[in-house]
Scaffold this motif. Sequence first.
Motif, mmCIF file in Angstrom:
data_model
loop_
_atom_site.group_PDB
_atom_site.id
_atom_site.type_symbol
_atom_site.label_atom_id
_atom_site.label_comp_id
_atom_site.label_asym_id
_atom_site.label_seq_id
_atom_site.Cartn_x
_atom_site.Cartn_y
_atom_site.Cartn_z
ATOM 1 N N GLY A 135 36.290 3.105 -40.933
ATOM 2 C CA GLY A 135 36.289 2.291 -42.142
ATOM 3 C C GLY A 135 36.555 0.830 -41.830
ATOM 4 O O GLY A 135 36.820 0.441 -40.690
ATOM 5 N N ALA A 136 36.478 -0.003 -42.859
ATOM 6 C CA ALA A 136 36.616 -1.443 -42.680
ATOM 7 C C ALA A 136 37.596 -2.014 -43.695
ATOM 8 O O ALA A 136 37.757 -1.485 -44.796
ATOM 9 N N ALA A 137 38.240 -3.113 -43.305
ATOM 10 C CA ALA A 137 39.164 -3.800 -44.204
ATOM 11 C C ALA A 137 38.934 -5.303 -44.115
ATOM 12 O O ALA A 137 38.594 -5.824 -43.050
ATOM 13 N N VAL A 138 39.129 -5.978 -45.231
ATOM 14 C CA VAL A 138 39.071 -7.438 -45.268
ATOM 15 C C VAL A 138 40.358 -7.938 -45.911
ATOM 16 O O VAL A 138 40.709 -7.547 -47.027
ATOM 17 N N VAL A 139 41.060 -8.787 -45.177
ATOM 18 C CA VAL A 139 42.309 -9.374 -45.657
ATOM 19 C C VAL A 139 42.113 -10.881 -45.764
ATOM 20 O O VAL A 139 41.618 -11.517 -44.833
ATOM 21 N N VAL A 163 49.860 -4.092 -43.815
ATOM 22 C CA VAL A 163 48.788 -3.922 -42.832
ATOM 23 C C VAL A 163 48.843 -2.524 -42.221
ATOM 24 O O VAL A 163 47.804 -1.874 -42.038
ATOM 25 N N PHE A 164 50.032 -2.038 -41.930
ATOM 26 C CA PHE A 164 50.166 -0.686 -41.377
ATOM 27 C C PHE A 164 49.663 0.351 -42.386
ATOM 28 O O PHE A 164 48.983 1.316 -42.013
ATOM 29 N N ALA A 165 49.970 0.138 -43.671
ATOM 30 C CA ALA A 165 49.501 1.056 -44.711
ATOM 31 C C ALA A 165 47.983 1.012 -44.833
ATOM 32 O O ALA A 165 47.343 2.042 -45.087
ATOM 33 N N ILE A 166 47.397 -0.168 -44.651
ATOM 34 C CA ILE A 166 45.934 -0.277 -44.669
ATOM 35 C C ILE A 166 45.332 0.610 -43.585
ATOM 36 O O ILE A 166 44.365 1.337 -43.808
ATOM 37 N N GLY A 167 45.922 0.550 -42.389
ATOM 38 C CA GLY A 167 45.441 1.392 -41.302
ATOM 39 C C GLY A 167 45.530 2.866 -41.634
ATOM 40 O O GLY A 167 44.647 3.655 -41.276
ATOM 41 N N ALA A 168 46.589 3.250 -42.336
ATOM 42 C CA ALA A 168 46.767 4.658 -42.703
ATOM 43 C C ALA A 168 45.806 5.088 -43.805
ATOM 44 O O ALA A 168 45.327 6.228 -43.823
ATOM 45 N N LEU A 169 45.490 4.178 -44.715
ATOM 46 C CA LEU A 169 44.645 4.514 -45.855
ATOM 47 C C LEU A 169 43.165 4.566 -45.519
ATOM 48 O O LEU A 169 42.386 5.241 -46.200
ATOM 49 N N THR A 223 38.194 -3.261 -38.448
ATOM 50 C CA THR A 223 37.661 -1.905 -38.528
ATOM 51 C C THR A 223 38.716 -0.928 -38.026
ATOM 52 O O THR A 223 39.568 -1.280 -37.213
ATOM 53 N N ARG A 224 38.650 0.288 -38.551
ATOM 54 C CA ARG A 224 39.603 1.344 -38.171
ATOM 55 C C ARG A 224 39.080 2.057 -36.945
ATOM 56 O O ARG A 224 37.915 2.417 -36.857
ATOM 57 N N GLU A 225 39.935 2.243 -35.966
ATOM 58 C CA GLU A 225 39.539 2.952 -34.763
ATOM 59 C C GLU A 225 39.130 4.382 -35.080
ATOM 60 O O GLU A 225 39.672 5.012 -35.985
ATOM 61 N N GLY A 226 38.168 4.891 -34.325
ATOM 62 C CA GLY A 226 37.703 6.255 -34.514
ATOM 63 C C GLY A 226 36.284 6.287 -35.009
ATOM 64 O O GLY A 226 35.751 5.283 -35.499
ATOM 65 N N PRO A 227 35.614 7.443 -34.905
ATOM 66 C CA PRO A 227 34.230 7.559 -35.366
ATOM 67 C C PRO A 227 34.114 7.448 -36.874
ATOM 68 O O PRO A 227 35.053 7.792 -37.607
ATOM 69 N N ALA A 228 33.002 6.950 -37.337
ATOM 70 C CA ALA A 228 32.769 6.853 -38.768
ATOM 71 C C ALA A 228 32.714 8.225 -39.413
ATOM 72 O O ALA A 228 32.190 9.179 -38.816
ATOM 73 N N ALA A 229 33.256 8.311 -40.612
ATOM 74 C CA ALA A 229 33.226 9.591 -41.333
ATOM 75 C C ALA A 229 31.810 9.899 -41.806
ATOM 76 O O ALA A 229 31.051 9.017 -42.163
ATOM 77 N N PRO A 236 46.365 9.538 -47.224
ATOM 78 C CA PRO A 236 45.939 8.903 -45.972
ATOM 79 C C PRO A 236 44.455 9.146 -45.686
ATOM 80 O O PRO A 236 43.927 10.212 -46.006
ATOM 81 N N GLY A 237 43.815 8.143 -45.117
ATOM 82 C CA GLY A 237 42.416 8.289 -44.727
ATOM 83 C C GLY A 237 41.455 8.492 -45.872
ATOM 84 O O GLY A 237 40.396 9.096 -45.702
ATOM 85 N N SER A 238 41.776 7.972 -47.060
ATOM 86 C CA SER A 238 40.981 8.272 -48.251
ATOM 87 C C SER A 238 39.939 7.224 -48.612
ATOM 88 O O SER A 238 39.122 7.453 -49.502
ATOM 89 N N PHE A 239 39.942 6.067 -47.943
ATOM 90 C CA PHE A 239 39.079 4.986 -48.392
ATOM 91 C C PHE A 239 38.146 4.504 -47.275
ATOM 92 O O PHE A 239 38.526 4.444 -46.110
ATOM 93 N N ASP A 240 36.929 4.173 -47.692
ATOM 94 C CA ASP A 240 35.929 3.660 -46.755
ATOM 95 C C ASP A 240 36.140 2.181 -46.458
ATOM 96 O O ASP A 240 35.901 1.714 -45.336
ATOM 97 N N VAL A 241 36.555 1.455 -47.480
ATOM 98 C CA VAL A 241 36.755 0.010 -47.373
ATOM 99 C C VAL A 241 38.029 -0.350 -48.123
ATOM 100 O O VAL A 241 38.292 0.198 -49.199
ATOM 101 N N ILE A 242 38.802 -1.274 -47.555
ATOM 102 C CA ILE A 242 40.006 -1.775 -48.226
ATOM 103 C C ILE A 242 39.962 -3.292 -48.234
ATOM 104 O O ILE A 242 39.657 -3.926 -47.224
ATOM 105 N N THR A 243 40.269 -3.870 -49.388
ATOM 106 C CA THR A 243 40.395 -5.314 -49.498
ATOM 107 C C THR A 243 41.820 -5.660 -49.913
ATOM 108 O O THR A 243 42.461 -4.916 -50.662
#
Length: 235
Positions: free
Chosen positions: A143-147, A132-138, A228-234, A110-117
Amino acid sequence: MNADHAEIGKFDAIAHRFWDPEGDFRPLHLINPVRTAYVAERCPINGARILDIGCGGGLLCEALQARGALVTGIDLAPAMLETARLHAAERGVAIDYRLVQTEALAAAEPGSFDVITCMEMIEHVPDPSGIVFAIGALLRPGGAAVVSTLNRTPKSFAQAIVAAEYLLRLVPRGTHEYERLVRPSQLAQWGRHAGLVLQDVTGLAFDPFTARASLSRDTQVNYLAHFTREGPAAR
């Protein structure tokens, strides 16, 4: 398992033709530069740890790696992954390809990736909201995601299924099922439940007669969604 074995088998059967730019995956080759540019414009790429869910034969993975990303690609189609690994090896490209379910990876890392596509994949699984829920967890906080997926509209049915699969034969017949296509409002709702904030929805247009792909205001057929994932940037 959140997977359709018939869908996996369908793609595995043509995996050996994945990197043929004039073959079954020609539209994918043509739209990939547009997808890659969209991701690069909205997400930090150089040096970022990126996960591509449903990576197939590695087309987007290699494009992101070429821009300086540390890329992991996951898929459940063994032949597709083997195609991706062989192509990367031939080009001397370092990409971490794994045969693993998205939800299982989310539980393990969990929380291991900066960007997910996740491109043209969620419409092929029984429970797209689970992806989508797993994307939020990862994703890392910030971080950011593009679907990318297909909208469920009459226009999409006419163009992406009837025309593309049966009339023009741009993609193999049976590639998409209308009932599985995803409206942007559905995707946004799943994102909210996963702690994701929708930042943008942009259409992806493809003209089969000129073989040109471009971004568009029209989201009734193909579209890209940036979260984008809620929370401050790592840091």
